[in-house]
Design an enzyme around this catalytic site. Structure first.
Site, short mmCIF file in Angstrom:
data_model
loop_
_atom_site.label_atom_id
_atom_site.label_comp_id
_atom_site.label_asym_id
_atom_site.label_seq_id
_atom_site.Cartn_x
_atom_site.Cartn_y
_atom_site.Cartn_z
N ARG A 63 0.84 -1.21 0.00
CA ARG A 63 0.00 0.00 0.00
C ARG A 63 0.87 1.26 0.00
O ARG A 63 1.01 1.91 -1.02
CB ARG A 63 -0.95 -0.02 1.22
CG ARG A 63 -2.21 0.84 1.04
CD ARG A 63 -1.97 2.32 1.15
NE ARG A 63 -1.31 2.68 2.41
CZ ARG A 63 -0.79 3.88 2.63
NH1 ARG A 63 -0.85 4.83 1.73
NH2 ARG A 63 -0.19 4.14 3.79
N ASP A 64 1.52 1.57 1.09
CA ASP A 64 2.30 2.81 1.18
C ASP A 64 3.38 2.82 0.10
O ASP A 64 3.67 3.85 -0.51
CB ASP A 64 2.93 2.94 2.58
CG ASP A 64 3.19 4.39 2.98
OD1 ASP A 64 3.19 5.26 2.10
OD2 ASP A 64 3.41 4.64 4.18
N HIS A 122 4.97 4.07 12.72
CA HIS A 122 5.07 4.06 11.26
C HIS A 122 6.10 5.10 10.86
O HIS A 122 5.89 6.29 11.11
CB HIS A 122 3.70 4.39 10.65
CG HIS A 122 3.70 4.56 9.16
ND1 HIS A 122 3.20 3.60 8.31
CD2 HIS A 122 4.11 5.58 8.36
CE1 HIS A 122 3.31 4.02 7.05
NE2 HIS A 122 3.86 5.23 7.06
N HIS A 174 9.27 6.67 8.11
CA HIS A 174 9.95 6.73 6.81
C HIS A 174 11.44 6.97 7.04
O HIS A 174 11.86 7.35 8.13
CB HIS A 174 9.32 7.84 5.95
CG HIS A 174 7.99 7.44 5.39
ND1 HIS A 174 7.80 7.11 4.08
CD2 HIS A 174 6.78 7.28 5.98
CE1 HIS A 174 6.52 6.78 3.87
NE2 HIS A 174 5.88 6.87 5.02
N CYS A 190 5.22 9.64 -0.03
CA CYS A 190 3.88 10.17 0.20
C CYS A 190 3.68 11.33 -0.76
O CYS A 190 4.43 12.30 -0.72
CB CYS A 190 3.70 10.64 1.65
SG CYS A 190 2.13 11.49 1.91
N ASN A 220 9.27 4.08 3.13
CA ASN A 220 9.17 3.59 4.50
C ASN A 220 10.50 2.98 4.91
O ASN A 220 11.28 2.54 4.07
CB ASN A 220 8.11 2.49 4.59
CG ASN A 220 6.72 3.03 4.34
OD1 ASN A 220 6.19 2.90 3.24
ND2 ASN A 220 6.14 3.66 5.33
ZN ZN Z 1 3.83 6.39 5.30
#
Ligand code: ZN
Length: 300
Positions: free
Chosen positions: A13-14, A205, A207, A238, A247
């Site tokens: 996803r990310d 979470h 990066h 993002c 990430n």
């Molecule tokens: Zn993220």
């Protein structure tokens, strides 16, 4: 006693969401999820029920989710930006719903085009309407640093955390370093305060934009956090956090925890297969260190 870290894999996803240019096929997404699953990862953020017009890479999340449901023991999270996505996620049997808003006004406006109050009010209703048996992950973005508003005052971030905490006694809350510009001392202080006040219900979470991804995970771990998001191959970014890169890489976390004697359930050799696969997706910008460390590769 062996300690355990839970890694939630977010490359599907990310990671994939941020790839511009060629669309990643649904088959390629499922193949990556399968490779991560084969490596022992049992929690993943597999897609997002957003309009494919808004985010083309997240098209056919329902097909991806159906494939995930054929992988025994996999807990699939899908992001849910609004009521429509919420309904779709429940209809298609997501195990966990991922809600999100930002701790800062600037990023919330850029990413979601509304005020934090508006986002909070809408998400509060979705939390309340989530059926029993469906898990929630509430993601609070830009807890530490915002691309528009700069370093976030800890008291302001914790105020939003507190409001979210009281929406539901059980749901997991992720404190996200969306830009990768958190510092380890800041991560440590915020997690210690959050866990001290509201219990151990938080995830981190992060990066790796500034190269502090692993250090920040380590700081969160030392502060008591036990759930971490990371992306195989370190892919990601993002679109609404200019300059943010991927990430923190799953293989970097897996190696760190392995060296620390912390259990993750990951088979190192198979994780390298998944990480190489993620890094090779056309258009992906890979990150992380461990794929390039030959001594670590030989440990496979
Ligand atoms: Zn993220």
């Amino acid at each position: 006693m062996t300690q355990t870290a839970i890694i939630s894999e977010v490359a599907p996803r990310d990671g994939i969401q941020s790839i511009t240019g060629a669309l990643v096929s649904t088959d390629a997404k499922i193949a990556l999820i399968q490779a991560c699953y084969d490596a022992g990862l049992r929690r993943m953020e597999v897609g997002s029920f957003v309009s494919p017009k808004a985010i083309p890479q997240m098209a056919q999340t329902e097909v991806v989710l159906a494939a995930c449901k054929r992988m025994p023991g996999l807990e699939s999270t899908v992001l849910v930006p609004n009521r429509r996505g919420f309904d779709a996620a429940i209809e298609h049997g997501a195990d966990r719903l991922g809600f999100f808003m930002s701790a800062t006004a600037g990023h919330n406006k850029a990413n979601l085009n509304r005020t934090r109050e508006e986002s909070f009010d809408e998400l509060a209703k979705l939390v309340k309407d989530t059926p029993a048996g469906t898990l929630i992950r509430f993601n609070l973005s830009c807890v530490f640093h915002c691309p528009f508003d700069g370093v976030v005052p800890e008291a302001e971030a914790l105020e939003w955390v507190e409001r979210i905490v009281f929406l539901d006694p059980d749901m997991e809350i992720a404190l996200a370093d969306t830009t990768g510009n958190a510092s380890p001392d800041q991560v440590s202080r915020v997690f210690r305060q959050a866990i001290g006040r509201w219990g151990n219900r938080f995830a981190y979470h992060g990066h790796d934009t500034y190269g502090m991804g692993v250090a920040n995970v380590s700081a969160a771990w030392e502060a008591g956090c036990r759930v971490f998001d990371s992306a195989a191959g370190g892919i990601g970014g993002c679109p609404f956090a200019p300059g943010a890169t991927g990430n923190v890489a799953t293989e970097d976390l897996a190696w760190m925890f392995r060296r620390m004697g912390v259990e993750t359930g990951i088979a190192w050799n198979r994780l390298l297969v998944a990480a190489d696969m993620a890094a090779a997706i056309p258009g992906a910008v890979p990150g992380g260190r461990m794929r390039a460390v030959s001594a670590a590769r030989q440990a496979a």
